[in-house]
Structure formats: structure tokens, C-alpha cells
Design an enzyme around this catalytic site. Structure first.
Site, PDB file in Angstrom:
ATOM      1  N   GLY A  88       2.482  -2.192  -3.989  1.00 24.33           N
ATOM      2  CA  GLY A  88       2.247  -2.423  -5.202  1.00 24.33           C
ATOM      3  C   GLY A  88       3.391  -2.271  -6.208  1.00 24.33           C
ATOM      4  O   GLY A  88       3.904  -2.624  -6.921  1.00 24.33           O
TER       5      GLY A  88
ATOM      6  N   ASN B  46      -5.649   3.842 -12.803  1.00 20.84           N
ATOM      7  CA  ASN B  46      -5.972   4.493 -11.556  1.00 20.84           C
ATOM      8  C   ASN B  46      -6.652   5.735 -11.518  1.00 20.84           C
ATOM      9  O   ASN B  46      -7.300   6.372 -10.397  1.00 20.84           O
ATOM     10  CB  ASN B  46      -4.671   4.572 -10.792  1.00 20.84           C
TER      11      ASN B  46
ATOM     12  N   SER C  28      -2.130  -4.696  -4.121  1.00 20.22           N
ATOM     13  CA  SER C  28      -1.681  -3.970  -3.112  1.00 20.22           C
ATOM     14  C   SER C  28      -2.955  -4.180  -1.940  1.00 20.22           C
ATOM     15  O   SER C  28      -3.883  -3.720  -2.524  1.00 20.22           O
ATOM     16  CB  SER C  28      -1.193  -2.544  -3.220  1.00 20.22           C
TER      17      SER C  28
ATOM     18  N   HIS D  85      -4.077  -2.154   0.357  1.00 19.98           N
ATOM     19  CA  HIS D  85      -4.675  -1.251   0.948  1.00 19.98           C
ATOM     20  C   HIS D  85      -5.855  -0.446  -0.104  1.00 19.98           C
ATOM     21  O   HIS D  85      -6.500   0.474   0.335  1.00 19.98           O
ATOM     22  CB  HIS D  85      -3.789   0.053   1.279  1.00 19.98           C
TER      23      HIS D  85
ATOM     24  N   THR E 224      12.091 -10.029   7.754  1.00 15.87           N
ATOM     25  CA  THR E 224      10.880 -10.760   8.557  1.00 15.87           C
ATOM     26  C   THR E 224       9.731 -10.097   8.094  1.00 15.87           C
ATOM     27  O   THR E 224       9.438  -9.103   7.939  1.00 15.87           O
ATOM     28  CB  THR E 224      11.120 -10.245  10.023  1.00 15.87           C
TER      29      THR E 224
ATOM     30  N   CYS F 159      -0.833  19.444  -8.773  1.00 21.91           N
ATOM     31  CA  CYS F 159      -0.310  20.758  -7.895  1.00 21.91           C
ATOM     32  C   CYS F 159      -0.076  20.223  -6.518  1.00 21.91           C
ATOM     33  O   CYS F 159       1.064  20.750  -5.981  1.00 21.91           O
ATOM     34  CB  CYS F 159      -1.303  21.485  -8.021  1.00 21.91           C
TER      35      CYS F 159
END
Length: 392
Positions: A72, A153, A201, A203, A240, A327
Site C-alpha cells: 500500500g 487505520n 494492500s 495483507h 518480474t 514508543c
């Protein structure tokens, strides 16, 4: 040993068994280069085009409008920088985005600023929503692109993408959306929503890592080549192709969209259960829009608690989650998203994101509801400022 509860699906998801089985032949017996003209090469080419068609169907796009990328982040960078560089000769040197975008967008815009482009970072309200009117006021004769994420997100807020797309189409300005968190979880129609470019994306919806896609609407001015070399991806991205990964992405999106309303209802019910119970804790707030949010997103802030310590103690209970505190990535700064919606630094540091998926169960939600209050109470007992916070 207790069973792990994975509640960090916004970070990544487990590859589904169906997707894995679809991928395996392309890692073993069907290993030919898809640019080759002999049999196993042609097989690879056919598999790529089948996956391209699957992704296109999931977006209501045409297969020729889908270009495969590595992730992404690459898709975001290609879209934003590509449009900016393509339209700069026409005097278009202005980008509009929001203050709560993923860093793939924000850092791409920052790079363009160093090249002489101007960028408007629109604020959001306390729920994380950007105003369509604010987008319209920011438009000008030099605006090349509006880029607003489909869903955030961190806090899960879903933006008014269709309304922004309609505005941009009326004004003749191109519109890109980072839909990495939304694809596979929300219904998306690039035609009906007037989206010109869209990033995704694999995943994030139970596909493999290392593969993504960029939708580019046919006919828009986008002559930019991402990688020079061979003629892959119709000459726009050499290299590729990752056949197994691309096959996995196509199958993952097809699987994710099967029975989507039923999955959404089930996941939303678990999310709402978490929100209802965990917000009963004192000095706790829900971050993000109460209704316009991703089905599996529950983002909470606990005053008097530090996010990294919260995650470590949850990990001791075999619960995987994430925090708005950066953090763990080597930064002492809290989330830019939580600051943008108006949270003070000390409150933003004590946030917890639980992002659940279809593989989670109601019993797991009850375990989270049991453990989180214990962990929060322990950390507050250790906090030197909790007594002052508790008594205002």
C-alpha cells in the site's frame, strides 16, 4: 499455555487457508516467469490476469485499470507523486490531504513540498471526520490532487469518500484515496464514488504481505513509470511479477467479499460489545466516530495509563493489540491522529487499538473485557499522577 487472542488485524491479518492453498502451486510446480512464452510462463501470465480481474471486480473497475505493486505504501507514493509530476508542467502544484493520513501519504506529500509543491493539510473534527466543505474551500486553480483516506487505520473513522469524489469530479480535480484499511471490509465502487486512484494492500484482508495494487482510472493523465526496466505492468512498473503473491491477493479479496454483509454484522456486534463494556471504565473515551467506523475497530484512551506498558501487560495475557503511542517504534511522540482529533499528549499516550476480524470469537471478546480492566487498574495503581487525574 492459553490460546493467543489476536486483536491487531489493522496491522496485518493471517493468510487464510483458502488463499494459502491457492498460492502454493505458484511457489512450486508453476514457477515459470510470466513474461516467458513457453507453457509454464504462459500459465503464470494467465494467473496474473485472473487475479487482476478479481481485484477489478472487487472495486467495480476494469482489469486494465489495476496495476500490481509491492504494498500500500508503494501504491500511495506512486499515485501522489505520479499525479503531481504529471500535472506540474500544467501549473498544477497544489495537493490537498488531511492531517490524519497514513505516513505513506504524509511523507510523500512532505517530499513534494521539498520539490516546490504546496500542500494543504485539512483538519478533522473530534471524531476524525474531514468536512467536504473544507475540501471545497481548499480547492484552487493550481490543485492537482485531493488525497483523503477511505478509513483511518488508527481510529477507524470512515470518511465521506463518495461526497469528496463527487466534488472533485465536478471541479475537474483528480481524487485519490488510500483504501488500505477499507478494501475487503467495506463495499467499494470506484465508479459510483468517483474515485480516480485507489491504493490497497493484500495483507489487510487475509492475503500475503509484500503485494498491493493501485487502481488508476482509464483516461486520466498518468504517464508516470514507477520503475524502469522491462515492460511489466504495461510498461509502468518493471520487474518480474510476484505471481504467488498476486494470485493470493486476488483470491483473498474474492473471499473477503463473499457474504460481506453477514461478516460485517458479526464483527460489528463484537466491536460494539467491546466498546460498551470497556468505556464503562472511569476516565476512558472512545476515539473515532461512534457510527462511521470500520466494523472491527475499537480505539480507546485510558487516562493515567501509558500505551506501551498497556501492550506489554496485555501480551502477558496473550492478547495482541496496538497503541496510539509510538514508543514501540522508537519515538516518544504520541499518535499524530490522536493529537489531530484534539487529545492532549498525556491522554493520547494511553490509547489502545483493538482491531478484530472474522476469525475472532465472542468468547475472545469476553476475555478481553475481563483482562483489560485488570491491566488498566494495575497501571493506574502504579501511576504517580492517577490520583490527581481521578480527582480532576
Amino acid at each position: 499455555m492459553s490460546k493467543m487472542i489476536y486483536a491487531d488485524n489493522a496491522a496485518t491479518t493471517q493468510v487464510s487457508q483458502r488463499v494459502l492453498q491457492k498460492m502454493l502451486p505458484w511457489l512450486s510446480q508453476h514457477y515459470g516467469n510470466p513474461s516467458s512464452i513457453y507453457g509454464i510462463g504462459r500459465e503464470g501470465r494467465a494467473a496474473l490476469e485472473e487475479a487482476r480481474a478479481q481485484v477489478a471486480r472487487g472495486l467495480n473497475a476494469q482489469p486494465g485499470e489495476v496495476f500490481f505493486t509491492a504494498c500500500g505504501t508503494e501504491s500511495d507514493n506512486w499515485a501522489i507523486k505520479g499525479i503531481a509530476h504529471a500535472l506540474r508542467p500544467k501549473g498544477k502544484r497544489h495537493i490537498i490531504t488531511t492531517a490524519i493520513e497514513h505516513h505513506a501519504v504524509l511523507h510523500a506529500c512532505a517530499t513534494l513540498e521539498k520539490e516546490g509543491f504546496s500542500v494543504t493539510y485539512l483538519p478533522v473534527d473530534r471524531d476524525g471526520l474531514v468536512s467536504v466543505n473544507a475540501v471545497e474551500r481548499a480547492l484552487g486553480p493550481e490543485t492537482a490532487l485531493v488525497t483523503v483516506m477511505f478509513a483511518n487505520n488508527e481510529i477507524g473513522t470512515i470518511q465521506p469518500v463518495a461526497e469528496i469524489g463527487a466534488l472533485c469530479r465536478r471541479k475537474g480535480v483528480l481524487f485519490h484515496t488510500d483504501a488500505v484499511q477499507a478494501v475487503g471490509h467495506l463495499p467499494i465502487d470506484v465508479e459510483a464514488m468517483n474515485i480516480d486512484l485507489l491504493s490497497l494492500s493484500a495483507h489487510k484482508f487475509h492475503g500475503p504481505k509484500g503485494v498491493g495494487a493501485l487502481y488508476i482510472r482509464r483516461g486520466i493523465p498518468f504517464p508516470v513509470t514507477l520503475l524502469d526496466g522491462g515492460g511489466q505492468e504495461r510498461g509502468r512498473r518493471a520487474g518480474t511479477e510476484n505471481v504467488a503473491g498476486i494470485v493470493g491477493m486476488g483470491e483473498a479479496l474474492a473471499e473477503a467479499l463473499e457474504n460481506l454483509p453477514e461478516k460485517t454484522s458479526r464483527v460489528t456486534a463484537m466491536r460494539d460489545r467491546l466498546i460498551a463494556e470497556l468505556t464503562k471504565l472511569p476516565k476512558t473515551r472512545l476515539n473515532g466516530h461512534p457510527d462511521r467506523r470500520l466494523p472491527g475497530n475499537c480505539n480507546l484512551s485510558f487516562e493515567g495509563v501509558e500505551g506501551e506498558a498497556l501492550l506489554l501487560l496485555l501480551d502477558n495475557h496473550d492478547i495482541c493489540a496496538s497503541s496510539g503511542s509510538a514508543c514501540t517504534s522508537g519515538s516518544l511522540d504520541p499518535s499524530h491522529v490522536l493529537l489531530a482529533i484534539g487529545l492532549p499528549h498525556e491522554v493520547a499516550h494511553g490509547s489502545l487499538r483493538l482491531s478484530i476480524g472474522d476469525q475472532n470469537t465472542p468468547d475472545e471478546m469476553e476475555e478481553i473485557i475481563r483482562v483489560v480492566p485488570q491491566v488498566v487498574a494495575r497501571l493506574r495503581d502504579m501511576s504517580p499522577v492517577w490520583e490527581r487525574i481521578k480527582d480532576n
